[in-house]
Design an enzyme around this catalytic site. Structure first.
Site, PDB file in Angstrom:
ATOM      1  N   LYS A  28      22.804  50.635 101.410  1.00 43.84           N
ATOM      2  CA  LYS A  28      23.989  49.475 101.036  1.00 43.84           C
ATOM      3  C   LYS A  28      23.931  49.503  99.447  1.00 43.84           C
ATOM      4  O   LYS A  28      24.828  49.520  98.520  1.00 43.84           O
ATOM      5  CB  LYS A  28      23.782  48.110 101.485  1.00 43.84           C
ATOM      6  N   SER A  29      22.564  49.487  98.711  1.00 42.26           N
ATOM      7  CA  SER A  29      22.161  49.187  97.598  1.00 42.26           C
ATOM      8  C   SER A  29      22.795  50.435  96.798  1.00 42.26           C
ATOM      9  O   SER A  29      23.629  50.439  95.876  1.00 42.26           O
ATOM     10  CB  SER A  29      20.876  49.161  97.250  1.00 42.26           C
ATOM     11  N   ARG A  33      26.044  51.184  93.992  1.00 46.89           N
ATOM     12  CA  ARG A  33      25.662  51.807  92.521  1.00 46.89           C
ATOM     13  C   ARG A  33      26.468  53.195  92.420  1.00 46.89           C
ATOM     14  O   ARG A  33      26.785  53.481  91.297  1.00 46.89           O
ATOM     15  CB  ARG A  33      24.314  51.845  92.310  1.00 46.89           C
ATOM     16  N   GLY A 101      26.800  39.513  97.466  1.00 43.35           N
ATOM     17  CA  GLY A 101      26.126  39.302  96.110  1.00 43.35           C
ATOM     18  C   GLY A 101      25.767  40.353  95.344  1.00 43.35           C
ATOM     19  O   GLY A 101      26.115  40.295  93.983  1.00 43.35           O
ATOM     20  N   ARG A 129      26.673  30.827  96.817  1.00 42.57           N
ATOM     21  CA  ARG A 129      25.292  31.381  95.943  1.00 42.57           C
ATOM     22  C   ARG A 129      25.638  31.210  94.301  1.00 42.57           C
ATOM     23  O   ARG A 129      26.350  31.419  93.839  1.00 42.57           O
ATOM     24  CB  ARG A 129      25.385  32.587  96.534  1.00 42.57           C
ATOM     25  N   GLN A 176      19.290  42.370  91.433  1.00 42.54           N
ATOM     26  CA  GLN A 176      20.941  42.224  91.006  1.00 42.54           C
ATOM     27  C   GLN A 176      20.924  41.722  89.610  1.00 42.54           C
ATOM     28  O   GLN A 176      21.572  42.098  88.958  1.00 42.54           O
ATOM     29  CB  GLN A 176      21.321  41.092  91.964  1.00 42.54           C
ATOM     30  N   ASP A 326      14.790  41.834 102.084  1.00 44.01           N
ATOM     31  CA  ASP A 326      15.865  41.566 103.008  1.00 44.01           C
ATOM     32  C   ASP A 326      15.308  41.803 104.502  1.00 44.01           C
ATOM     33  O   ASP A 326      16.167  41.597 105.507  1.00 44.01           O
ATOM     34  CB  ASP A 326      16.921  42.836 102.984  1.00 44.01           C
ATOM     35  N   LYS A 353      20.158  33.885  99.754  1.00 40.94           N
ATOM     36  CA  LYS A 353      20.673  35.153 100.286  1.00 40.94           C
ATOM     37  C   LYS A 353      22.056  34.740 100.858  1.00 40.94           C
ATOM     38  O   LYS A 353      22.369  33.489 100.718  1.00 40.94           O
ATOM     39  CB  LYS A 353      19.761  35.703 101.205  1.00 40.94           C
ATOM     40  N   ARG A 357      17.903  31.715 104.338  1.00 41.00           N
ATOM     41  CA  ARG A 357      17.033  32.554 105.625  1.00 41.00           C
ATOM     42  C   ARG A 357      16.006  31.879 105.978  1.00 41.00           C
ATOM     43  O   ARG A 357      15.417  32.237 107.213  1.00 41.00           O
ATOM     44  CB  ARG A 357      16.999  33.988 105.162  1.00 41.00           C
TER      45      ARG A 357
HETATM   46  C1  S3P Z   1      19.876  44.053  96.291  1.00 40.16           C
HETATM   47  C2  S3P Z   1      18.822  43.350  95.758  1.00 40.16           C
HETATM   48  C3  S3P Z   1      18.409  42.319  96.574  1.00 40.16           C
HETATM   49  C4  S3P Z   1      18.828  42.135  98.130  1.00 40.16           C
HETATM   50  C5  S3P Z   1      20.076  42.694  98.157  1.00 40.16           C
HETATM   51  C6  S3P Z   1      20.479  43.823  97.440  1.00 40.16           C
HETATM   52  C7  S3P Z   1      20.520  45.157  95.265  1.00 40.16           C
HETATM   53  O1  S3P Z   1      18.800  40.872  95.936  1.00 40.16           O
HETATM   54  O2  S3P Z   1      18.588  41.040  98.388  1.00 40.16           O
HETATM   55  O3  S3P Z   1      20.517  42.719  99.642  1.00 40.16           O
HETATM   56  O4  S3P Z   1      21.303  46.118  95.736  1.00 40.16           O
HETATM   57  O5  S3P Z   1      20.358  45.010  94.234  1.00 40.16           O
HETATM   58  P1  S3P Z   1      18.085  40.216  94.772  1.00 40.16           P
HETATM   59  O6  S3P Z   1      18.151  41.228  93.539  1.00 40.16           O
HETATM   60  O7  S3P Z   1      19.003  38.907  94.312  1.00 40.16           O
HETATM   61  O8  S3P Z   1      16.835  39.813  95.049  1.00 40.16           O
END
Ligand code: S3P
Length: 448
Positions: A28-29, A33, A101, A129, A176, A326, A353, A357
């Site tokens: 997902k990350s 990107r 987020g 959030r 993030q 996560d 989150k 959680r």
């Molecule tokens: C993510 C960073 C994490 C993670 C989220 C994905 C990202 O959050 O919990 O699911 O893709 O940069 P934080 O950066 O707020 O910890």
């Protein structure tokens, strides 16, 4: 968008051993990107293995709203014709990031240094959030944010017409926040620097380099010092998205908990900023073999062979939190089936989150007959050993995909079935969770 349709009640119950191959979807990350950097590049970026979860689809839509041409060619196969750094157009409508987020915070970052405005919103979870963690550093570039009390969405961000570069030490371990600052730095002149005390996932740095930006990382006494040279020309790339270790966590943990199971989960990223759960599970006694270690799409990957294991509770090293942030919900579910206590400290970030959680896991585990202790920054689960969790509850998931999947995994090992009130958010990150788990033999079904 998750949470806007009817809730989907789901139930998991004990059954036979899990067997087979679990091909989990793209990370997902990295998917977010790839779309974002594709949109900020010159030329046509081609992406394979893109996660087609709702979070990522919302980011794809947002990139189109800022002027990129985003095309789906086939399953996980997408192209993005970018507008170049500084080339974003002002969106005509509100940007709805759904449950994500990551989506909203990274997109705010990459528009904050362009002379445009955009209004962002999301679902009921995302609107709770905190966004101040990104709008505070973005203000240092010259951007202005107008949101609801407490820095909540909906929020309008007015990008800086004449951005200045920024040096920013992140006050919390957050990829993030780091990424939002680096993406904003792309359209600022000179060097933008992020200092992070604890290393967080480094996909933004890796991918920025891949697209042609100059990014250096120095290890200093204050932590990692990441320097980006502003105003690079980013050039379109081919991106092969590796499979998501955070999604792999669910079949891996299910196989550990169901007697007689043996599964293979191929091509899972072993990026050291993401692999904390697998180290933790092995310390608890999990039989996980890392086979065929190799590199794919610029990330170290391995095939995971996982066999049912009798687990023991441990004290999880707090400095590992960022690399498994996560995965705490599913780790808490696993801990309930281990012998003795599992102590998770340094986990305050879990409170902000998709849901709180710590609270969601604590209440759900209690409803399933498991004793927990918590404070602001800690969760302790008193495991009942293999086969010891009573279950027999319906758990509130608070629009949180990982809470839903974690309790469905626990339901496969509990004495009585476990239900979740709403499994619909699972589609944000792992749209094929149900058929994938069912194909392994898991008793997970929708219920009335
Ligand atoms: C993510 C960073 C994490 C993670 C989220 C994905 C990202 O959050 O919990 O699911 O893709 O940069 P934080 O950066 O707020 O910890």
């Amino acid at each position: 968008m998750a949470g806007h349709g009817d809730p989907i009640k789901m139930t998991a119950r004990r059954g036979g051993a899990l067997q087979g191959v679990a091909e989990v979807p793209g990370d997902k990350s990295i998917s977010h990107r790839a779309l974002i950097l594709g949109a900020l590049s010159v030329g046509k970026t081609e992406i394979t293995g893109l996660l087609e979860g709702q979070d990522v689809l919302d980011t794809a839509k947002a990139m189109a709203a800022f002027g990129a041409t985003v095309t789906r060619l086939g399953e996980g196969h997408w192209t993005v014709e970018g507008v170049g750094v500084g080339g974003f157009a002002e969106p005509e409508d509100v940007i709805d990031c759904g449950n994500s987020g990551t989506g909203v915070r990274l997109i705010m970052g990459c528009m904050a240094t362009s002379p445009i405005s955009a209004t962002f919103t999301g679902d009921a979870s995302l609107r709770k959030r905190p966004m101040g963690r990104v709008t505070d550093p973005l203000a240092l570039f010259g951007a202005r944010a107008y949101g609801r009390a407490g820095g909540r969405l909906p929020m309008t961000l007015v990008g800086a017409a004449e951005p200045v570069p920024v040096t920013y030490a992140t006050p919390m371990a957050s990829a993030q926040v780091k990424s939002a600052v680096l993406l904003a730095g792309l359209n600022a002149p000179g060097q933008t620097v992020v200092i992070e005390k604890t290393a967080t996932r480094d996909h933004t740095e890796r991918m920025l380099r891949g697209f042609g930006a100059e990014v250096t990382v120095e290890v200093t006494a204050e932590g990692n010092r990441i320097t980006l040279q502003g105003q690079p020309e980013l050039t379109a790339q081919n991106v092969a998205v590796p499979r998501d270790p955070s999604s792999a966590a669910f079949p891996v943990c299910a196989a550990l908990l169901v007697p007689g199971s043996e599964i293979l989960v191929p091509g899972v990223s072993q990026n050291p900023t993401r692999n904390g759960l697998f180290l933790t599970l092995r310390e608890m006694g999990a039989d996980i073999a890392f086979e065929n270690e190799r590199e794919e799409g610029g990330e170290p990957v391995a095939d995971l062979r996982v066999r049912f294991s009798e687990l023991t509770g441990i004290e999880v090293p707090p400095d590992r939190a960022a690399s498994q942030i996560d995965e705490y919900p599913v780790l808490a579910a696993v801990a309930a089936c281990a012998r003795g206590a599992t102590v998770m400290r340094g986990v305050h970030e879990l409170r902000v989150k998709e849901s709180d959680r710590i609270d969601a896991m604590a209440r759900g585990l209690e409803a399933c007959g498991v004793r927990v202790e918590e404070d602001d920054d800690t969760l302790i689960v008193h495991g009942l050993g293999q086969g010891g969790v009573p279950g027999g509850a319906t758990v509130a998931t608070h629009l949180d995909h990982r809470i839903a999947m974690s309790f469905l995994v626990l339901g496969l090992a509990a004495q009585q079935p476990i239900s979740v009130d709403d499994g619909s958010p699972i589609a944000t990150s792992f749209p094929v969770f149900e058929p994938l788990m069912q194909a392994l033999g898991a008793g997970i079904l929708r219920s009335k």
